[in-house]
Each structure stands twice: as structure tokens, then as C-alpha cells.
Design a protein around this motif. Structure first.
Motif, PDB file in Angstrom:
ATOM      1  N   LYS A   1      -3.086  -1.319  -6.163  1.00 16.57           N
ATOM      2  CA  LYS A   1      -1.685  -1.700  -6.343  1.00 16.57           C
ATOM      3  C   LYS A   1      -1.534  -3.213  -6.501  1.00 16.57           C
ATOM      4  O   LYS A   1      -0.654  -3.681  -7.227  1.00 16.57           O
ATOM      5  N   LEU A   2      -2.386  -3.968  -5.839  1.00 18.81           N
ATOM      6  CA  LEU A   2      -2.335  -5.413  -6.032  1.00 18.81           C
ATOM      7  C   LEU A   2      -2.751  -5.780  -7.446  1.00 18.81           C
ATOM      8  O   LEU A   2      -2.148  -6.661  -8.081  1.00 18.81           O
ATOM      9  N   GLU A   3      -3.772  -5.119  -7.961  1.00 17.37           N
ATOM     10  CA  GLU A   3      -4.203  -5.371  -9.342  1.00 17.37           C
ATOM     11  C   GLU A   3      -3.058  -5.115 -10.319  1.00 17.37           C
ATOM     12  O   GLU A   3      -2.833  -5.893 -11.253  1.00 17.37           O
TER      13      GLU A   3
ATOM     14  N   TYR B   1      -6.588   3.688   2.718  1.00 17.85           N
ATOM     15  CA  TYR B   1      -6.034   2.379   3.100  1.00 17.85           C
ATOM     16  C   TYR B   1      -6.505   1.261   2.170  1.00 17.85           C
ATOM     17  O   TYR B   1      -5.706   0.460   1.678  1.00 17.85           O
ATOM     18  N   GLU B   2      -7.802   1.197   1.907  1.00 17.44           N
ATOM     19  CA  GLU B   2      -8.364   0.111   1.107  1.00 17.44           C
ATOM     20  C   GLU B   2      -8.014   0.248  -0.375  1.00 17.44           C
ATOM     21  O   GLU B   2      -7.580  -0.710  -1.016  1.00 17.44           O
TER      22      GLU B   2
ATOM     23  N   SER C   1       0.821  -1.221   0.000  1.00 18.69           N
ATOM     24  CA  SER C   1       0.000   0.000   0.000  1.00 18.69           C
ATOM     25  C   SER C   1       0.847   1.260   0.000  1.00 18.69           C
ATOM     26  O   SER C   1       0.467   2.268  -0.604  1.00 18.69           O
ATOM     27  N   SER C   2       1.974   1.242   0.687  1.00 11.17           N
ATOM     28  CA  SER C   2       2.807   2.433   0.801  1.00 11.17           C
ATOM     29  C   SER C   2       4.094   2.309  -0.015  1.00 11.17           C
ATOM     30  O   SER C   2       5.104   2.953   0.276  1.00 11.17           O
TER      31      SER C   2
ATOM     32  N   GLY D   1       1.160  -7.474   1.525  1.00  8.90           N
ATOM     33  CA  GLY D   1       0.139  -7.260   2.535  1.00  8.90           C
ATOM     34  C   GLY D   1      -0.088  -5.796   2.800  1.00  8.90           C
ATOM     35  O   GLY D   1       0.624  -4.926   2.272  1.00  8.90           O
ATOM     36  N   ARG D   2      -1.102  -5.532   3.602  1.00  7.99           N
ATOM     37  CA  ARG D   2      -1.395  -4.152   4.000  1.00  7.99           C
ATOM     38  C   ARG D   2      -0.625  -3.764   5.250  1.00  7.99           C
ATOM     39  O   ARG D   2      -0.513  -2.586   5.575  1.00  7.99           O
TER      40      ARG D   2
END
Length: 345
Positions: free
Chosen positions: A138-140, A131-132, A86-87, A113-114
Motif C-alpha cells: 500500500k505504501l508503494e 501485517y508486513e 495497512s488497514s 504508518g503501521r
């Protein structure tokens, strides 16, 4: 269960030296390298290093430490547990782990992971309100990068890509990638949708309570037509020559860490009775090799997982005790678990 994978997991907790003083972050990182070399020699299958950005832990860039370990080892799989996608930027994460894969001759793994901590968000300029969406988008993108073909992608959290080819490529053509999940059904479904392996962080309570999530993952992959990979789990533990020694070394230092984090999250201070109950009945694998092996075997059998990683650091346990824990895990615990499972197969 001969193909069951056994790993070790650490966040690079800052340990004590023989005098009881905390070592530097630099020494803590070097200690992890020493432990990894021993794990490789003993036949442990995998090592994962977590990403953190707080003073308790020394490792903020797992792939950098793993690259160093790759030059000193020959067979152990080397992964992150987890990389906080995420970051970070998916393209750069892919490039760094593809580079690690080259240095290690194909032994790299990334667990995305987050994260259970949020320090990386303000540190790198991200808003926790996103956050979501940060992880979802980014996972996509990361999943598209795994095909190692030119990528065209548009989202809201980074610049768009138009037929962008990303280098280096891996020798195998695909980087081994998992998603780490703490217990959210939505996260399990997301992992199944992308057809990625699931790594469960089981850090408290009876392991059996995660059975519904594993069932959900398998049902979802079947419905979506994706692959139901063997599920992995990681849980905290500590091995010493006797049960008493393991608890005496582990508990007081684990309590300091638990209470420090708990003060930020509203947890009550850890009591000995609660700790002992977790060791006896929950998801804490602390004790002699025989005690830890029997408990791991029960959890593996209950959940039907294909991989077990033990988080072998949980506080400032002395370097010598940590090294002994790694030694006992690799030389005694893992063979015992295999024997127990083969007898009950």
C-alpha cells in the motif's frame, strides 16, 4: 535552527471535566478543536492527530477532525500521526487528504504508518498475518499516487489499477507525506527507498539511542539517490506552571492509561520511580516551561532533527490543564527552545 518546526500531537484522549468525570467522545473531539485553535493563535507550526479505534481515544478519522480545524485556523500545518495505511485504502487516503489540503489552502500533511495498535485490522476485515505485505504494497501504491498522474499498479492486497486518475488534485501538485517509524531499521530503509521524510516515534528511553536510525536514514538516501529530508521526532509530554504541578496532574492519569494498555501487552504496572526516571533521563517531556524547553533543546541537539512534536495528551488529564499545557508550549516552551539553540549554535 530558525527553521526548526515545532508541533503538537494528540490521539484525542478522553479527558476529565472540572468535576473529575470523563467527558463524552464528542466533547473530547470538540476539545481538540479548541486546543488546535489556541495552538494556531500562539504560532505552533503543526498539529497532528492520531488514528485509534479504542475507547481511550476519541479520534478514529483524523482528516475529518482536521477539516473542521482547518475552517477555524489560518496557518498551522494539519496532519495525521499516524494514518494506519495497512488497514485503509491508499486511493481513499489520498483523496481524503487532498480534500483536506484544499480546505486548508495547502496545509495538509499525512504521516503514514503501521500503527502501534492493531484494533483496525479485525475492525476492517484484515488479517494480522498480512501485517508486513499490507503496508509494503500500500505504501508503494501511495507513493505512485503522490505524482498525481494516472496510475497503473498491481499487487496482492487490493484490486489492480490501470491508468487510473485520482481526484482531487492538490494545488501544489504533491501532498506532503511522511512515514512514521517506531524503531525498526527495515522501516527506516523502506522510507529512504521511497524518498519520504522520516518521523520517529520516540516514546521511551534516552533519545540518543535513535541516533543510529537517523544515521541509517541519511546513509541509505545517499546510497539510493533519494532525498534525505530533515527528520522529525515525536515524544510524550505535559507542561504546567511548575514541575511539581505537571507531574501531579500528568502521572496518575498517565499511569491508568499505561497500565490498561500494559495489561494487554504484558507490561508491569508503572511505578512512580520509573516514571520519574523517564521524565529526568528518558523521552518524557513533563514539567515547567523551562524544564521542558531545556530537555527538548538537548534532544534536538543530540539527534540533529528538524522537527519536534510533543504528544500533549497521555491519559485523562483535565481539559483546563490540557489547554494550559498547549498555551505554555506555544507561548513559552517553543520560544525558549529557539533561544537556547541559537545561543549554542
Amino acid at each position: 535552527m530558525s527553521d526548526l518546526v515545532f508541533g503538537l500531537d494528540t490521539f484525542g484522549d478522553v479527558p476529565e471535566d472540572d468535576s473529575g468525570a470523563l467527558v463524552s467522545h464528542a466533547e473530547a473531539i470538540r476539545q481538540v478543536v479548541t486546543e488546535a485553535i489556541l495552538a494556531d493563535e500562539l504560532g505552533v507550526d503543526a498539529l497532528t492527530l492520531g488514528e485509534h479505534h479504542r475507547p481511550d481515544y476519541a479520534i478514529s478519522t483524523p482528516e475529518t477532525v482536521l477539516a473542521g480545524i482547518a475552517t477555524r485556523t489560518s496557518r498551522i500545518r494539519l496532519g495525521s500521526g499516524v494514518t494506519v495505511l495497512s488497514s485503509d485504502d491508499p486511493v481513499r487516503v489520498f483523496q481524503r487528504f487532498a480534500t483536506l489540503d484544499a480546505i486548508s489552502s495547502g496545509r495538509a500533511e499525512v504521516i503514514l504508518g503501521r500503527g502501534s495498535f492493531t484494533e483496525s485490522f479485525p475492525l476492517f476485515g484484515y488479517d494480522l498475518a498480512d501485517y508486513e505485505v499490507l503496508f509494503e504494497e500500500k505504501l508503494e501504491l501511495f507513493v505512485q499516487l503522490l505524482d498525481e498522474n494516472p496510475v497503473t499498479w498491481t499487487g496482492t492486497v487490493r484490486a489492480a489499477l490501470d491508468s487510473a486518475d485520482v481526484y482531487p488534485k492538490t494545488d501544489s501538485g504533491r501532498l506532503s507525506t511522511w512515514v512514521g517509524v517506531g524503531g525498526s531499521p527495515q522501516s527506516v530503509l523502506r522510507t529512504a527507498r521511497h524518498g519520504l521524510p522520516l518521523m520517529l516515534a520516540i516514546i521511551g528511553g534516552p533519545p540518543g539511542r535513535f541516533t543510529p536510525l537517523i544515521d541509517l536514514y541519511r546513509r541509505a538516501t545517499e546510497r539510493l539517490g533519494t532525498t534525505a529530508w530533515p527528520v522529525g521526532m515525536h515524544s510524550p509530554g505535559f507542561v504546567a506552571d511548575t514541575d511539581d504541578e505537571a507531574r501531579q496532574v500528568h502521572y496518575p492519569r498517565y499511569k491508568v492509561l499505561h497500565d490498561r494498555i500494559g495489561a494487554l501487552r504484558g507490561w508491569p504496572p508503572l511505578r512512580w520511580a520509573d516514571y520519574a526516571a523517564e521524565v529526568e533521563h528518558g523521552s518524557m517531556y513533563v514539567g515547567s516551561p523551562e524544564t521542558v524547553a531545556r530537555k527538548i533543546a538537548r534532544s534536538v541537539r543530540t539527534l540533529g532533527v528538524g522537527r519536534f512534536d510533543m504528544i500533549y495528551t497521555g491519559g485523562s488529564q483535565p481539559m483546563s490543564a490540557r489547554l494550559r499545557s498547549v498555551e505554555l508550549y506555544g507561548s513559552k516552551v517553543v520560544p525558549m527552545v529557539r533561544d537556547i539553540l541559537s545561543e549554542t549554535a
